[in-house]
Scaffold this motif. Structure first.
Motif, PDB file in Angstrom:
ATOM      1  N   PHE A  65      -5.188  47.496 -59.874  1.00 37.25           N
ATOM      2  CA  PHE A  65      -4.984  48.915 -59.609  1.00 37.25           C
ATOM      3  C   PHE A  65      -4.525  49.606 -60.890  1.00 37.25           C
ATOM      4  O   PHE A  65      -3.899  48.984 -61.749  1.00 37.25           O
ATOM      5  CB  PHE A  65      -3.876  49.110 -58.556  1.00 37.25           C
ATOM      6  N   THR A  80      -1.942  51.937 -62.630  1.00 31.39           N
ATOM      7  CA  THR A  80      -0.546  52.257 -62.314  1.00 31.39           C
ATOM      8  C   THR A  80      -0.217  53.673 -62.802  1.00 31.39           C
ATOM      9  O   THR A  80      -0.942  54.249 -63.606  1.00 31.39           O
ATOM     10  CB  THR A  80       0.425  51.281 -62.991  1.00 31.39           C
ATOM     11  N   ARG A  97      -3.966  53.115 -55.057  1.00 35.69           N
ATOM     12  CA  ARG A  97      -2.738  52.775 -55.776  1.00 35.69           C
ATOM     13  C   ARG A  97      -1.914  51.834 -54.921  1.00 35.69           C
ATOM     14  O   ARG A  97      -1.745  52.068 -53.727  1.00 35.69           O
ATOM     15  CB  ARG A  97      -1.951  54.036 -56.114  1.00 35.69           C
ATOM     16  N   LEU A  98      -1.426  50.790 -55.570  1.00 34.96           N
ATOM     17  CA  LEU A  98      -0.593  49.807 -54.880  1.00 34.96           C
ATOM     18  C   LEU A  98       0.849  50.052 -55.293  1.00 34.96           C
ATOM     19  O   LEU A  98       1.172  50.051 -56.466  1.00 34.96           O
ATOM     20  CB  LEU A  98      -1.034  48.400 -55.284  1.00 34.96           C
ATOM     21  N   VAL A  99       1.694  50.315 -54.298  1.00 29.59           N
ATOM     22  CA  VAL A  99       3.074  50.676 -54.602  1.00 29.59           C
ATOM     23  C   VAL A  99       4.025  49.732 -53.880  1.00 29.59           C
ATOM     24  O   VAL A  99       3.884  49.491 -52.684  1.00 29.59           O
ATOM     25  CB  VAL A  99       3.365  52.132 -54.172  1.00 29.59           C
ATOM     26  N   GLY A 102       8.664  52.957 -51.729  1.00 27.85           N
ATOM     27  CA  GLY A 102       8.176  54.179 -51.102  1.00 27.85           C
ATOM     28  C   GLY A 102       7.376  55.045 -52.043  1.00 27.85           C
ATOM     29  O   GLY A 102       7.259  54.739 -53.227  1.00 27.85           O
ATOM     30  N   PRO A 103       6.813  56.122 -51.528  1.00 27.40           N
ATOM     31  CA  PRO A 103       5.953  56.975 -52.344  1.00 27.40           C
ATOM     32  C   PRO A 103       6.712  57.812 -53.376  1.00 27.40           C
ATOM     33  O   PRO A 103       6.108  58.360 -54.274  1.00 27.40           O
ATOM     34  CB  PRO A 103       5.278  57.880 -51.316  1.00 27.40           C
ATOM     35  N   MET A 159       9.933  56.741 -54.929  1.00 29.02           N
ATOM     36  CA  MET A 159      10.641  55.953 -55.935  1.00 29.02           C
ATOM     37  C   MET A 159       9.943  54.637 -56.220  1.00 29.02           C
ATOM     38  O   MET A 159      10.364  53.891 -57.096  1.00 29.02           O
ATOM     39  CB  MET A 159      12.067  55.657 -55.466  1.00 29.02           C
ATOM     40  N   GLY A 160       8.907  54.338 -55.466  1.00 29.46           N
ATOM     41  CA  GLY A 160       8.272  53.031 -55.556  1.00 29.46           C
ATOM     42  C   GLY A 160       7.641  52.756 -56.912  1.00 29.46           C
ATOM     43  O   GLY A 160       7.420  53.653 -57.713  1.00 29.46           O
ATOM     44  N   LEU A 161       7.360  51.485 -57.108  1.00 31.57           N
ATOM     45  CA  LEU A 161       6.802  51.037 -58.374  1.00 31.57           C
ATOM     46  C   LEU A 161       5.311  50.763 -58.182  1.00 31.57           C
ATOM     47  O   LEU A 161       4.926  50.004 -57.301  1.00 31.57           O
ATOM     48  CB  LEU A 161       7.526  49.752 -58.785  1.00 31.57           C
ATOM     49  N   ALA A 162       4.474  51.392 -59.004  1.00 27.87           N
ATOM     50  CA  ALA A 162       3.040  51.134 -58.918  1.00 27.87           C
ATOM     51  C   ALA A 162       2.755  49.801 -59.581  1.00 27.87           C
ATOM     52  O   ALA A 162       3.187  49.557 -60.701  1.00 27.87           O
ATOM     53  CB  ALA A 162       2.262  52.253 -59.597  1.00 27.87           C
ATOM     54  N   LEU A 163       2.059  48.921 -58.875  1.00 23.88           N
ATOM     55  CA  LEU A 163       1.811  47.580 -59.387  1.00 23.88           C
ATOM     56  C   LEU A 163       0.403  47.480 -59.957  1.00 23.88           C
ATOM     57  O   LEU A 163      -0.526  48.105 -59.451  1.00 23.88           O
ATOM     58  CB  LEU A 163       1.978  46.555 -58.262  1.00 23.88           C
ATOM     59  N   PRO A 164       0.242  46.674 -61.018  1.00 20.16           N
ATOM     60  CA  PRO A 164      -1.071  46.558 -61.648  1.00 20.16           C
ATOM     61  C   PRO A 164      -2.062  45.722 -60.836  1.00 20.16           C
ATOM     62  O   PRO A 164      -3.263  45.878 -60.967  1.00 20.16           O
ATOM     63  CB  PRO A 164      -0.759  45.881 -62.986  1.00 20.16           C
ATOM     64  N   VAL A 209      -0.380  51.068 -49.837  1.00 17.53           N
ATOM     65  CA  VAL A 209      -1.663  51.168 -50.522  1.00 17.53           C
ATOM     66  C   VAL A 209      -2.126  52.589 -50.272  1.00 17.53           C
ATOM     67  O   VAL A 209      -2.596  52.930 -49.189  1.00 17.53           O
ATOM     68  CB  VAL A 209      -2.685  50.151 -49.998  1.00 17.53           C
ATOM     69  N   LEU A 210      -1.917  53.442 -51.251  1.00 18.62           N
ATOM     70  CA  LEU A 210      -2.211  54.854 -51.052  1.00 18.62           C
ATOM     71  C   LEU A 210      -3.684  55.131 -51.299  1.00 18.62           C
ATOM     72  O   LEU A 210      -4.305  54.535 -52.184  1.00 18.62           O
ATOM     73  CB  LEU A 210      -1.348  55.701 -51.982  1.00 18.62           C
TER      74      LEU A 210
END
Ligand code: SF4
Ligand code: SF4
Lengths: 338, 532
Positions: free
Chosen positions: A4, A6, B322-324, B327-328, B330-335, B350-351
């Motif tokens: 994904f 980021t 987007r994988l977080v 929460g939407p 404060m959450g961390l987006a993961l690669p 998974v937004l």
């Protein structure tokens, strides 16, 4: 494994954009535009169209010179808002070059020389209006009485060819504020002045309806939470309070408080100009003070200054004071002692 | 108790289709579980197992090396097959050594001795139990529960105010396991000797409130308190502000004003650990967003890969953008999704492409003040941003940058779409690093000063010793001279000569001492007396 892209939090889509904010402000100006065009002729619409074209040209040139994308800058509609506000301030049959000079100064110098939208210290529309008011007082007094029935052809002629209608002398009329000033100077009593048709129901024939239209649009913006209520509350509250006080002390010599609001630019300032976020205050108490300052200075200039209406100058003075006010009105941060 | 509404904040709606439904579903035990040897907060863990070793569920794999030594319990029974690098669920996305546990499918469990009589046991023992069972704060920070329970407080708050939209695990827990939450609350209350225990949940959580109420019927020590549904009401400081009408002073902890806040799930885990003797090996994780087929709340074993959890919730939809983790807001987006879920992981989002913001749309601040209106801490985010952009981190700190709770309200409402909170997060960690460096430098300077002082002291002692020695010798010689009835040599001369010879012998002695020291490989603990 799925990969994904980021990005930094927050991840939710934005709630609004600068473009959306500006568009709503423009929308909220529509009632006032309609009323003013109806009362003072289609020249206003010509001025708006002219202003929009000039503003687009000036804005994109300035953005280009600053090495930015003109499209992106134009899309925020801030230059359009400046153009419309300026057009609403000047007489509808003002020659075209007044707009050109005003907007060139307002957008080119006051806005972009300081870094563009967001970084300008002064409200571009008010700066533009103040400049042309100082430089060309004669052109800026080309007002008619309300419902003078200037048609589109006459307006176009006046704007682009500088030819006033043949019957101009019968059409022309001083604004209520300048008449008030003149008559008061000739030792007229306030109640006598109020008898004149020029002063309408609440203090300014025709103008009072425009003021009402500004208030309607402004209320919409407050409801939409685009304008913070503190600014109009400060301007209107202080005007009524100060004007009312003076009037209570001596009603023979001072206009009634509503008359202050009915004529001139105070209502435009209260809802649209003093409420301009970029050049105003950001803290709630700061905004209230900013509004009060605009009202106090306007009334002071009307009373003692050399211009019949001082709203533009009042706003510019307060613009200069805004950073200082903000500094001293920061709210207490959570967990800190006062 | 007066309820105080927090300033600012956001009222957020979640797209209903994307929100997790709230029945607990079980995420099947994966074949392999991954346990990073680094904590959520970045510190390394002390590994206690070796590759090839078999473990039972609940047995310690590693511990954090703190005083209480909170362990990482094995999430199932099986064999440690490798220690291999795995991406950590951290903004750095670093690869860290990770234990790989191959499940044997039997799920044999090692229980700690149950302590049903916990009310009679000292807090110290219960805290040790929580550490042995690997109980950490389940609200997200994964801070060891035992360490946080070390101080007595007057008010214990169990936080059930789910912070962010999309996250439903706490509400689900309170609804389906109300008795565990209440029993755990009582245990935690006992540990910190709280006079008052409050379970706080949002106004909208009516079912959870009813479930808790049913358990609480007839008892008086624990109260229920509904708080407004506004983000970030679940923030520790915000919750204290609302419940106590008091603010936690800047830089202090809630415990400093006699309040302790723990997540409701931590309470339930504490109950399991104390009364059943069960280690913390699973937790509820909510899975939401348009990018996943069947959003829901899952009971997930620690160490499960996100990949596996998503498979269990029907897999990705085409919209997944987007994988977080979290929460939407404060959450961390993961690669990517080959990342293990730790004990602090409360939500995987998974937004869909329509539900995320495009980056790089940022324009200049128009000073609209929306951010300041939304800030629950009453900062002036626009001012902080301006200062940080000018490099004035110090000034920003003076205006309260450190008080920012990184809730993201400001960035969410900003019409200029400025990534305000990201800027603050970076500046705050820069400040923290600078402070740490300063602390280290101070420490080094102190050590240096201390060393200089010690050397000076030793030097002075040596000089004094030599002087006193001289004195003694001189006296001794005078004594001998007197005894030999040779009164003539001037005492001054003798005094002069003797030390000179003494100097020589002292040097020789020192050399001999040095040699002896070098010869004796491990220097004997007390230095031998050689001054004779
Ligand atoms: S919300 Fe954004 S544009 Fe508005 S004042 Fe804050 S930073 Fe500036
Ligand atoms: S992220 Fe910080 S500055 Fe922004 S709203 Fe939250 S607390 Fe305020």
């Amino acid at each position: 494994m799925k990969t994904f892209a980021t990005a930094a939090a927050p991840h939710l889509p934005p709630r609004s954009s600068v473009r959306q904010v500006m568009a709503e402000v423009l929308l909220a100006l529509l009632p006032a535009i309609a009323v003013q065009a109806w009362l003072f002729g289609p020249g206003l619409l010509v001025q708006i169209a002219l202003g929009l074209l000039l503003a687009a040209a000036i804005e994109s040139t300035a953005l280009h010179l600053r090495g930015q994308q003109p499209q992106a800058g134009l899309a925020d509609l801030s230059a359009a808002l400046t153009a419309v506000l300026f057009a609403l301030c000047i007489p509808p049959i003002c020659p075209w070059w007044i707009s050109a000079i005003g907007l060139l100064f307002g957008l080119g110098l006051v806005k972009h020389a300081y870094g563009g939208l967001g970084l300008n210290l002064f409200n571009p529309a008010m700066a533009a209006y103040a400049l042309v008011l100082l430089l060309y007082p004669r052109q800026l007094s080309l007002w008619t009485a309300p419902l003078a029935d200037l048609d589109l052809g006459q307006s176009l002629q006046a704007i682009f060819l500088g030819q006033l209608p043949a019957s101009w002398d019968t059409l022309a009329s001083a604004t209520p504020l300048s008449s008030l000033r003149q008559l008061a100077g000739e030792a007229w009593r306030m109640p006598q002045i109020r008898e004149l048709p020029l002063f309408g129901h609440y203090g300014a024939a025709g103008w009072e309806w425009i003021a009402l239209a500004y208030a309607a649009g402004g209320c919409y913006l407050v409801w939409r939470r685009i304008v913070a209520w503190q600014v109009p509350a400060g301007v209107i509250g202080a005007t009524l309070l100060l004007g009312g006080l003076a009037w209570l002390i001596d009603a023979e010599r001072h206009p009634a408080p509503l008359q202050h609001l009915a004529g001139g630019g105070l209502m435009l300032a209260a809802w649209f100009v003093a409420a301009d976020p970029v050049t105003g205050c950001t803290s709630p108490r700061g905004r209230l003070l900013f509004g009060i300052g605009v009202a106090v200075l306007s009334l002071a200039i009307r009373r003692w200054g050399s211009h019949p209406d001082g709203v533009a100058f009042a706003v510019l003075l307060m613009n200069a004071a805004a950073p200082l006010i903000d500094r001293f009105t920061r709210p207490r941060v959570h967990g800190h002692a006062r | 108790m007066s309820l105080l509404r927090i300033p600012g904040g956001l009222v957020l709606a979640v797209p209903a289709a994307a929100a997790p439904s709230d029945a607990v579903r079980h995420c099947p035990l994966p074949a392999r579980l991954y346990l990073p040897l680094v904590q959520e907060r970045g510190q390394a863990l002390h590994c206690r197992v070796q590759v090839g070793q078999t473990v039972r569920r609940g047995e310690p794999l590693a511990h954090d090396g703190d005083t209480e030594a909170t362990v990482v319990p094995a999430p199932t029974s099986g064999r440690i097959v490798a220690i291999e690098p795995l991406t950590l669920a951290h903004a750095s996305a670093l690869e860290v050594p990770t234990l790989v546990l191959q499940a044997d499918g039997r799920d044999e469990t090692a229980l700690l001795p149950p302590l049903p009589d916990w009310a009679q046991r000292p807090p110290q023992e219960l805290r040790r139990r929580l550490a042995q069972a690997g109980v950490v704060g389940l609200g997200g920070a994964a801070y060891p529960a035992a360490a946080k329970l070390g101080r007595a407080v007057s008010l214990l708050v169990l936080n059930g105010a789910e912070c962010e939209p999309y996250i439903a695990c706490d509400e689900t827990l309170m609804r389906s396991r109300a008795a565990e939450v209440v029993a755990g609350a009582a245990i935690l209350g006992h540990i910190v000797a709280a006079e008052d225990v409050v379970i706080a949940l949002e106004e909208r959580m009516t079912e959870a409130a009813a479930a808790l109420q049913a358990v609480l019927a007839g008892q008086t020590q624990i109260r229920l308190q509904r708080v407004p549904t506004v983000y970030p009401q679940g923030g520790e400081r915000q919750l204290v502000q609302t419940l106590c009408a008091r603010e936690v002073p800047s830089g202090a902890y809630p415990a400093d004003i006699g309040v302790l806040v723990h997540n409701v799930a931590t309470a339930a885990a504490a109950w399991r650990a104390v009364v059943l003797g069960e280690a913390l090996t699973s937790r509820l994780v909510s899975v939401g967003g348009r990018g996943v087929r069947q959003p829901g709340v899952f009971e997930v074993r620690t160490g499960t890969l996100i990949e596996h959890l998503i498979d269990s919730s029907g897999g990705y939809t085409e919209q997944a953008a987007r994988l977080v983790l979290g929460g939407p807001l404060m959450g961390l987006a993961l690669p990517h999704d080959r990342i293990a879920l730790g004990r602090g992981a409360n939500s995987v989002l998974v937004l869909g492409a329509d539900d995320v913001r495009a980056q790089a749309a940022q324009t200049e601040c128009i000073r609209c003040g929306e951010c300041a209106r939304a800030c629950p801490v009453q900062l002036q985010p626009q001012e902080l941003w301006r200062l940080l952009r000018q490099g004035e981190t110090g000034q920003a700190a003076a205006l309260g940058l450190r008080d920012c709770i990184e809730c993201g309200c400001c960035a969410f409402v900003c019409p200029a779409q400025i990534g305000l909170v990201d800027e603050y997060r970076a500046a705050k960690s820069a400040l923290a690093i600078a402070a740490e460096q300063r602390r280290r430098a101070d420490h080094a300077r102190q050590r240096h000063d201390a060393r200089n002082q010690r050397l000076a002291r030793e030097q002075a002692a040596k000089v004094a010793r030599v002087a006193s020695r001289r004195e003694e010798i001189a006296q001794a010689q005078t004594a001998t001279a007197n005894a030999a009835t040779a009164p003539e040599p001037a005492p001054a001369e003798t005094a002069e000569a003797a030390p000179r010879s003494m100097d020589k012998s002292a040097v020789l002695a020192a050399i001999a001492r040095g040699k002896a020291k070098r010869a004796a490989a491990p220097p004997p603990a007390p230095p031998p007396e050689t001054e004779s």
